[in-house]
Design a protein around this motif. Sequence first.
Motif, PDB file in Angstrom:
ATOM      1  N   LYS A 136       0.774  -1.308  -0.215  1.00 30.20           N
ATOM      2  CA  LYS A 136       0.013   0.119   0.054  1.00 30.20           C
ATOM      3  C   LYS A 136       0.768   1.089  -0.057  1.00 30.20           C
ATOM      4  O   LYS A 136       0.364   2.287  -0.343  1.00 30.20           O
ATOM      5  CB  LYS A 136      -0.930   0.227   1.264  1.00 30.20           C
ATOM      6  CG  LYS A 136      -2.233  -0.452   0.979  1.00 30.20           C
ATOM      7  CD  LYS A 136      -3.157  -0.551   2.306  1.00 30.20           C
ATOM      8  CE  LYS A 136      -4.295  -1.459   2.133  1.00 30.20           C
ATOM      9  NZ  LYS A 136      -4.234  -2.380   3.555  1.00 30.20           N
ATOM     10  N   ARG A 137       2.095   1.276   0.424  1.00 31.50           N
ATOM     11  CA  ARG A 137       2.919   2.431   0.123  1.00 31.50           C
ATOM     12  C   ARG A 137       3.105   3.006  -0.957  1.00 31.50           C
ATOM     13  O   ARG A 137       3.088   2.158  -1.949  1.00 31.50           O
ATOM     14  CB  ARG A 137       4.247   2.082   0.727  1.00 31.50           C
ATOM     15  CG  ARG A 137       4.473   1.602   2.200  1.00 31.50           C
ATOM     16  CD  ARG A 137       4.291   2.530   3.356  1.00 31.50           C
ATOM     17  NE  ARG A 137       3.360   1.517   4.290  1.00 31.50           N
ATOM     18  CZ  ARG A 137       3.288   2.112   5.707  1.00 31.50           C
ATOM     19  NH1 ARG A 137       3.839   3.226   6.047  1.00 31.50           N
ATOM     20  NH2 ARG A 137       2.655   1.269   6.527  1.00 31.50           N
ATOM     21  N   ALA A 138       3.175   4.416  -1.126  1.00 29.01           N
ATOM     22  CA  ALA A 138       3.204   5.083  -2.403  1.00 29.01           C
ATOM     23  C   ALA A 138       4.387   4.860  -3.186  1.00 29.01           C
ATOM     24  O   ALA A 138       4.318   4.819  -4.391  1.00 29.01           O
ATOM     25  CB  ALA A 138       2.645   6.601  -2.208  1.00 29.01           C
ATOM     26  N   THR A 139       5.478   4.943  -2.309  1.00 31.14           N
ATOM     27  CA  THR A 139       6.801   4.732  -3.423  1.00 31.14           C
ATOM     28  C   THR A 139       7.746   3.833  -2.496  1.00 31.14           C
ATOM     29  O   THR A 139       7.491   3.493  -1.568  1.00 31.14           O
ATOM     30  CB  THR A 139       7.490   6.354  -3.246  1.00 31.14           C
ATOM     31  OG1 THR A 139       7.888   6.350  -1.577  1.00 31.14           O
ATOM     32  CG2 THR A 139       6.768   7.516  -3.465  1.00 31.14           C
ATOM     33  N   ILE A 145      11.417   2.881   4.143  1.00 27.35           N
ATOM     34  CA  ILE A 145      11.109   3.336   5.571  1.00 27.35           C
ATOM     35  C   ILE A 145      10.600   2.291   6.390  1.00 27.35           C
ATOM     36  O   ILE A 145      10.701   2.097   7.600  1.00 27.35           O
ATOM     37  CB  ILE A 145      10.513   4.676   5.521  1.00 27.35           C
ATOM     38  CG1 ILE A 145      11.826   5.587   4.928  1.00 27.35           C
ATOM     39  CG2 ILE A 145      10.159   5.165   6.767  1.00 27.35           C
ATOM     40  CD1 ILE A 145      11.209   7.049   4.750  1.00 27.35           C
ATOM     41  N   TYR A 146       9.305   1.741   5.840  1.00 26.44           N
ATOM     42  CA  TYR A 146       8.363   0.942   6.526  1.00 26.44           C
ATOM     43  C   TYR A 146       9.275  -0.423   6.842  1.00 26.44           C
ATOM     44  O   TYR A 146       9.134  -0.764   8.041  1.00 26.44           O
ATOM     45  CB  TYR A 146       7.143   0.653   5.672  1.00 26.44           C
ATOM     46  CG  TYR A 146       6.456  -0.614   5.813  1.00 26.44           C
ATOM     47  CD1 TYR A 146       5.393  -0.292   7.144  1.00 26.44           C
ATOM     48  CD2 TYR A 146       6.357  -1.758   5.418  1.00 26.44           C
ATOM     49  CE1 TYR A 146       4.731  -1.115   7.814  1.00 26.44           C
ATOM     50  CE2 TYR A 146       5.923  -2.879   6.001  1.00 26.44           C
ATOM     51  CZ  TYR A 146       4.789  -2.524   7.063  1.00 26.44           C
ATOM     52  OH  TYR A 146       4.104  -3.588   7.954  1.00 26.44           O
ATOM     53  N   PRO A 171      15.045  -5.219  -4.086  1.00 27.67           N
ATOM     54  CA  PRO A 171      15.413  -4.063  -4.630  1.00 27.67           C
ATOM     55  C   PRO A 171      14.978  -2.728  -3.779  1.00 27.67           C
ATOM     56  O   PRO A 171      15.172  -1.673  -3.764  1.00 27.67           O
ATOM     57  CB  PRO A 171      14.285  -3.953  -5.649  1.00 27.67           C
ATOM     58  CG  PRO A 171      14.054  -5.416  -5.826  1.00 27.67           C
ATOM     59  CD  PRO A 171      14.189  -6.214  -4.831  1.00 27.67           C
ATOM     60  N   ILE A 172      14.591  -3.067  -2.545  1.00 22.73           N
ATOM     61  CA  ILE A 172      14.010  -2.070  -1.786  1.00 22.73           C
ATOM     62  C   ILE A 172      14.993  -1.793  -0.570  1.00 22.73           C
ATOM     63  O   ILE A 172      15.674  -0.791  -0.289  1.00 22.73           O
ATOM     64  CB  ILE A 172      12.662  -2.300  -0.877  1.00 22.73           C
ATOM     65  CG1 ILE A 172      11.399  -2.464  -1.942  1.00 22.73           C
ATOM     66  CG2 ILE A 172      12.269  -1.342   0.172  1.00 22.73           C
ATOM     67  CD1 ILE A 172      11.067  -1.439  -2.784  1.00 22.73           C
ATOM     68  N   GLN A 180      18.825   5.628  -3.061  1.00 28.12           N
ATOM     69  CA  GLN A 180      17.845   6.743  -2.672  1.00 28.12           C
ATOM     70  C   GLN A 180      17.815   7.302  -1.283  1.00 28.12           C
ATOM     71  O   GLN A 180      17.735   8.256  -0.627  1.00 28.12           O
ATOM     72  CB  GLN A 180      16.392   6.472  -3.134  1.00 28.12           C
ATOM     73  CG  GLN A 180      15.554   7.605  -3.882  1.00 28.12           C
ATOM     74  CD  GLN A 180      14.120   6.983  -4.170  1.00 28.12           C
ATOM     75  OE1 GLN A 180      14.067   5.686  -4.370  1.00 28.12           O
ATOM     76  NE2 GLN A 180      13.281   7.982  -3.960  1.00 28.12           N
ATOM     77  N   ALA A 181      17.652   5.896  -0.571  1.00 30.01           N
ATOM     78  CA  ALA A 181      17.486   6.234   1.016  1.00 30.01           C
ATOM     79  C   ALA A 181      18.802   6.959   1.578  1.00 30.01           C
ATOM     80  O   ALA A 181      18.496   7.676   2.287  1.00 30.01           O
ATOM     81  CB  ALA A 181      17.118   4.879   1.597  1.00 30.01           C
TER      82      ALA A 181
END
Length: 634
Positions: A136-139, A145-146, A171-172, A180-181
């Motif tokens: 459900k997270r948008a990006t 972060i989640y 990939p996260i 990016q983080a």
Amino acid sequence: MAMNLTTQSLRRIVASFSPARNRRMPATLPLQTSLTFYEYDLIMSRLSNDLERTVPACASFHTSGPCASDRDDKARKDLRSHARVRGIDILRNPRLNKGTAFTLKERQLMGIHGLLPPVVRSLDEQMVRVMSNFTKRATDLDRYIYLMSLQERNERLFYRVLTQNVEQMMPIVYTPTVGQACQQYGVAFRRPRGLFISIKDAGHVYEMICNWPERNVKAIVVTDGERILGLGDLGVYGMGIPVGKLSLYTALGGIAPSKCLPVILDVGTNNKKLHEDPLYIGMAKERVTGERYDAFIDEFMKAVVKRYGQGCLVQFEDFGNHNAFRLLEKYRHKYCTFNDDIQGTAAVAAAGVFASLRITGKKLVDNTFVFQGAGEANIGIAELLALAMQEEGLPKEEAYKRIWMVDSRGLIVKDRPSGGINQHKAPFAKEFKPLTSLEEIVNELKPTALIGAAAIPGAFTENVLRSMGKFNERPIIFALSNPTSMSECTAEQAYKLTEGRCVFASGSPFPACTLNGKTYYPGQGNNAYIFPGVALGVLTCGVRHIEDKIFLHAAQSLANLVTDADLAEGRVYPPLSMIREVSARIATDLANYVYSKGMASFYPEPEDKEEFIRSFVYDTSYESFEPETWEWEE
Ligand SMILES: NC(=O)C1=CN([C@@H]2O[C@H](COP(=O)(O)OP(=O)(O)OC[C@H]3O[C@@H](n4cnc5c(N)ncnc54)[C@H](OP(=O)(O)O)[C@@H]3O)[C@@H](O)[C@H]2O)C=CC1
Ligand SMILES: CC(=O)C(=O)O
Ligand SMILES: [Mg+2]
């Protein structure tokens, strides 16, 4: 002999204690157990004292006795932590917290009844909730972060989610999103994770390492943040990289999180933007260099050994080029260490090349390689391929002749007017005219393989890719720069411009690509296929120094795991969904290799290496805190 710790046997233990402590006696517990809080507390503190006495800091990854297996070690650690931590602090401890998975009895025993919603959920049910929140997270940054906050809240649930959804999660927590983080670490930052050691703390590094709460750390990933992926100097924001790499140590290599320590060494940053960033969390000054820098790194290495022993593995990650090579040379024979960008990358790329040969039908020595970039990654790969050619019987000079390198000043040739040829590039310098454009270089040299790691996005232009397709039936094209935004070309461009004939791999993941009805699945040529397995093998076997031949062996082992079906789909690596198994297999192969070469220090030599390796793999299922279920060896 394993013994079940029943209420009755616990009572016997209690009876042997002196009840001298003056404590309030709470009401007896409801439910099956008839232990009182007093009895329970007494047992826990007694166990805690006993364990403190009987569980020494392990001198190697596994010692005999109490630390015989990771699971025993963990269970005892849980007991120790459990003994000290009660009530709300249990829920605040990610290593102990199970959230709604705590049973009613555990909640009552541990003083957390009422601090959680009444429902009791299984780990699998919790995973469904996590996945639903995740999607459900948008990006992707929100997803990062989640996941990081999940890791901070409930470590086992985090690793269960990661291990069961590797393709979706990697990939996260890793490239590209981790890049990016890091760039936005000031915003993404929630709770500190890992150890932050500033050069201002020089002289006290050992004491700072002692502040880390784990006493049996076996693997450290350290960076000074100077070359974070292909994104440049991100200073302390680079901490996301050791954190991400070590998540993979656990998720892919099965090394328990308690044994892993991420470290950032803050020596300043030359990134002017960070000097002006009000959210920057490091020293907003120019980097310290020279003797002071070297003394600081030396102090760090000595402090690691003093605190965690000579067997503690130190993985250098994303250091600037000028430090990476010399620190590797300085420490490789003195400590248990390797540079992932040089050696890990070398092994993964070499494995991709070895697997590609089954498609191209050529021998390794029949190839002409052009490397775009002559830094840590590409020099590492080139040297390992040269070593592999020598292992096949080719003289060293002949091996180097097959490898051409291009840096920021163009083709590396002898007496290049623009100079810039350091000792690492020199063996690859040819008697040839100086050329600067990659298109021209490819047209002149007609390479069979083109490997990019220079963080120049789009460097493999349409003309370069078309030429590779023109000169070769099956050109090898590896675009290894990270993150995705730095890639030399996309998978789609490579396949399209070579009419689907190229053998492609990329450092960051690209989606599958369909061309004329055929779907291609590009492989991810990333050192994540190597470092978790190598670390697992090195730590379990007690390898003290990690020689290049270990990486060559790991490369061959990885290449052997690529199936014909993988190759038919365009993959030169096993699918990501297999990467956990791949790491265990690499570790097992390494175990066989290091014992056969006398490089292992753990004895007696285990007979069944596979079983030996797998017995150390971290288990993501929850531990029970109900005393009746505890078992341990007498
Ligand atoms: N897929 C993977 O597993 C890995 C990928 N990488 C990626 O590889 C990239 C490079 O990393 P690394 O080797 O450590 O970095 P380095 O800084 O050590 O090397 C970069 C190299 O690129 C060269 N270069 C710069 N500009 C150009 C240009 N215009 N044309 C040709 N060459 C150029 C530099 O030249 P000069 O020497 O003249 O300065 C240098 O040789 C990064 O994006 C990194 O993320 C790194 C490790 C692992
Ligand atoms: C993958 C990796 O280590 C890098 O890009 O630096
Ligand atoms: Mg790296």
